[in-house]
Design a protein around this motif. Structure first.
Motif, PDB file in Angstrom:
ATOM      1  N   GLY A  42       0.798  -1.222   0.000  1.00 44.52           N
ATOM      2  CA  GLY A  42       0.000   0.000   0.000  1.00 44.52           C
ATOM      3  C   GLY A  42       0.826   1.265   0.000  1.00 44.52           C
ATOM      4  N   LEU A  43       2.074   1.183   0.423  1.00 45.83           N
ATOM      5  CA  LEU A  43       2.887   2.404   0.477  1.00 45.83           C
ATOM      6  C   LEU A  43       3.164   2.955  -0.919  1.00 45.83           C
ATOM      7  CD1 LEU A  43       6.201   2.028  -0.253  1.00 45.83           C
ATOM      8  CD2 LEU A  43       6.097   0.686   1.838  1.00 45.83           C
ATOM      9  N   LEU A  44       3.066   2.105  -1.958  1.00 44.41           N
ATOM     10  CA  LEU A  44       3.300   2.573  -3.325  1.00 44.41           C
ATOM     11  C   LEU A  44       2.131   3.386  -3.862  1.00 44.41           C
ATOM     12  CD1 LEU A  44       4.937  -0.601  -4.922  1.00 44.41           C
ATOM     13  CD2 LEU A  44       6.069   1.447  -4.036  1.00 44.41           C
ATOM     14  N   ALA A  45       0.959   3.254  -3.216  1.00 46.95           N
ATOM     15  CA  ALA A  45      -0.234   3.968  -3.670  1.00 46.95           C
ATOM     16  C   ALA A  45      -0.658   5.082  -2.720  1.00 46.95           C
ATOM     17  CB  ALA A  45      -1.386   2.973  -3.851  1.00 46.95           C
ATOM     18  N   ARG A  46       0.092   5.283  -1.659  1.00 45.81           N
ATOM     19  CA  ARG A  46      -0.327   6.277  -0.672  1.00 45.81           C
ATOM     20  C   ARG A  46      -0.150   7.701  -1.229  1.00 45.81           C
ATOM     21  NH1 ARG A  46       4.824   5.404   3.431  1.00 45.81           N
ATOM     22  NH2 ARG A  46       6.276   6.815   2.341  1.00 45.81           N
ATOM     23  N   HIS A  47      -0.883   8.625  -0.629  1.00 46.04           N
ATOM     24  CA  HIS A  47      -0.819  10.021  -1.057  1.00 46.04           C
ATOM     25  C   HIS A  47      -0.027  10.891  -0.080  1.00 46.04           C
ATOM     26  CE1 HIS A  47      -3.589   9.249  -4.331  1.00 46.04           C
ATOM     27  NE2 HIS A  47      -4.377   8.613  -3.489  1.00 46.04           N
ATOM     28  N   PHE A  48      -0.136  10.573   1.213  1.00 52.32           N
ATOM     29  CA  PHE A  48       0.622  11.339   2.206  1.00 52.32           C
ATOM     30  C   PHE A  48       1.112  10.404   3.300  1.00 52.32           C
ATOM     31  CE2 PHE A  48       1.262  13.844   6.011  1.00 52.32           C
ATOM     32  CZ  PHE A  48       1.995  14.908   5.511  1.00 52.32           C
ATOM     33  N   PRO A  49       2.429  10.448   3.568  1.00 49.31           N
ATOM     34  CA  PRO A  49       3.439  11.169   2.791  1.00 49.31           C
ATOM     35  C   PRO A  49       3.557  10.600   1.381  1.00 49.31           C
ATOM     36  CG  PRO A  49       4.488   9.647   4.297  1.00 49.31           C
ATOM     37  CD  PRO A  49       3.032   9.622   4.639  1.00 49.31           C
ATOM     38  N   PRO A  50       4.232  11.303   0.489  1.00 51.08           N
ATOM     39  CA  PRO A  50       4.348  10.799  -0.875  1.00 51.08           C
ATOM     40  C   PRO A  50       4.972   9.404  -0.895  1.00 51.08           C
ATOM     41  CG  PRO A  50       5.143  13.057  -0.733  1.00 51.08           C
ATOM     42  CD  PRO A  50       4.922  12.599   0.668  1.00 51.08           C
ATOM     43  N   PRO A  51       4.606   8.571  -1.863  1.00 53.25           N
ATOM     44  CA  PRO A  51       5.189   7.222  -1.926  1.00 53.25           C
ATOM     45  C   PRO A  51       6.691   7.300  -2.184  1.00 53.25           C
ATOM     46  CG  PRO A  51       4.003   7.720  -3.944  1.00 53.25           C
ATOM     47  CD  PRO A  51       3.692   8.831  -2.981  1.00 53.25           C
ATOM     48  N   PRO A  52       7.421   6.302  -1.745  1.00 51.60           N
ATOM     49  CA  PRO A  52       8.872   6.298  -1.996  1.00 51.60           C
ATOM     50  C   PRO A  52       9.170   6.037  -3.464  1.00 51.60           C
ATOM     51  CG  PRO A  52       8.202   4.214  -1.056  1.00 51.60           C
ATOM     52  CD  PRO A  52       6.991   5.093  -1.015  1.00 51.60           C
ATOM     53  N   ARG A  53      10.341   6.442  -3.896  1.00 56.04           N
ATOM     54  CA  ARG A  53      10.828   6.093  -5.221  1.00 56.04           C
ATOM     55  C   ARG A  53      11.338   4.659  -5.139  1.00 56.04           C
ATOM     56  NH1 ARG A  53      10.713   6.356 -10.634  1.00 56.04           N
ATOM     57  NH2 ARG A  53      12.675   5.571 -11.511  1.00 56.04           N
ATOM     58  N   LEU A  54      10.749   3.760  -5.931  1.00 58.13           N
ATOM     59  CA  LEU A  54      11.121   2.349  -5.907  1.00 58.13           C
ATOM     60  C   LEU A  54      11.869   1.996  -7.181  1.00 58.13           C
ATOM     61  CD1 LEU A  54      10.945  -0.494  -4.605  1.00 58.13           C
ATOM     62  CD2 LEU A  54       8.811  -0.814  -5.891  1.00 58.13           C
ATOM     63  N   GLU A  55      13.097   1.493  -7.031  1.00 57.03           N
ATOM     64  CA  GLU A  55      13.917   1.069  -8.159  1.00 57.03           C
ATOM     65  C   GLU A  55      14.308  -0.389  -7.946  1.00 57.03           C
ATOM     66  OE1 GLU A  55      17.152   3.935  -8.721  1.00 57.03           O
ATOM     67  OE2 GLU A  55      15.904   5.402  -7.656  1.00 57.03           O
TER      68      GLU A  55
END
Length: 295
Positions: free
Chosen positions: A158-171
């Motif tokens: 769910g953290l990839l779709a959250r709005h606040f705080p902004p989601p992390p950059r995932l690489e």
């Protein structure tokens, strides 16, 4: 950072949990300091992970915050680790298995980089693939415990779709062999690979493939690892990045400069050898097509 020159991971994690407990009870830093009979600055530094913490102080705060006895014992065990020069978390030993320390780091990260030579990373697993992985890793796990583990993974995603705080950059960089290692469930791998393609469409995510032709590389002996970076804190320096790596018996957390440097070098080598996002997407689609033709 004050204290020893070792890992700050336990201190930072302990500080986060204590701050969360205090805020959930609506208790001010001033009140916590008065109860602990110390300065406001000390409580602030404990919550920022700037100093080691005594177990008895943690228990006093937990009692004041009305934390459960189980939570108090877990945090006291974590406090003992804040004085270690390096930190090896052995699940079920000092800190219990249910106390998901990595999840806290992951949720607070601003950037997450993952190399995976054997599996699709948990943050990008589709449910059928996820079930197959959990069953393979822990075949004696009860159906109830398996569902709990799946629920935790889904909650993490769910953290990839959250709005606040902004989601992390995932690489993410995965070895090509991962794409072909299909579980024995019809259609599960094709579903999983389409899931990867959808993730690659997110503006804050990238999935790249390290092809067979890449040959040996700097991470060949390292296995899977994750580099977590955190948003700037109140200080100019902020929290240092942390490298996380699992084994069959525990997890290693690294945040010393020389350790970080080695993993940054390994990541740079992987990033140079991996296909770009477009090329990776084309390869994933080819694998999906071939898997569909086989079934």
């Amino acid at each position: 950072m004050e204290g020893d020159a070792g890992s700050t991971v336990p201190r930072r994690q302990l500080g986060r949990y204590l701050r969360q407990l205090r805020e959930q009870r609506g208790i001010t830093v001033k009140s916590a300091a008065e109860h602990l009979e110390c300065s406001i600055q000390k409580v602030w530094r404990i919550e920022k992970g700037a100093v080691p913490v005594r177990g008895p102080d943690v228990k006093v705060l937990c009692q004041f915050y009305e934390a459960s006895g189980e939570m108090a014992e877990a945090l006291a065990g974590l406090a003992r680790e804040t004085k270690a020069r390096g930190w090896w978390q052995s699940y079920g030993d000092v800190v219990p298995e249910w106390f998901e320390l990595y999840v806290g780091l992951e949720a607070s990260a601003a950037r997450i980089r993952k190399f995976e030579p054997a599996l699709i990373p948990g943050l990008l697993q589709a449910r059928a693939y996820m079930e197959a992985v959990i069953a393979a890793e822990q075949p004696t796990m009860t159906p109830s415990d398996r569902e709990d583990r799946i629920a935790l993974k889904l909650e993490r995603q769910g953290l990839l779709a959250r709005h606040f705080p902004p989601p992390p950059r995932l690489e993410v960089i995965v070895f090509e062999g991962v794409l072909w290692a299909a579980p024995d469930i019809p259609g599960a791998m094709a579903q999983q690979l389409w899931h990867l393609l959808k993730a690659n469409e997110l503006p804050h995510a990238s999935v790249r493939v390290l092809p067979f032709a890449a040959g040996p590389h700097r991470a060949s002996a390292a296995g899977a690892f994750t580099i977590l970076e955190f948003p700037p804190g109140d200080s100019a320096k902020g929290e240092p990045p942390t490298v996380y790596s699992e084994s069959l018996t525990g997890a290693l957390y690294l945040d010393k400069p020389k350790e970080l440097e080695r993993y940054e070098e390994a990541w740079s080598d992987l990033a140079e050898r991996a296909l770009d996002q477009q090329q990776s997407g084309e390869l994933i689609r080819r694998v999906v097509k071939e898997l569909n033709e086989r079934e």
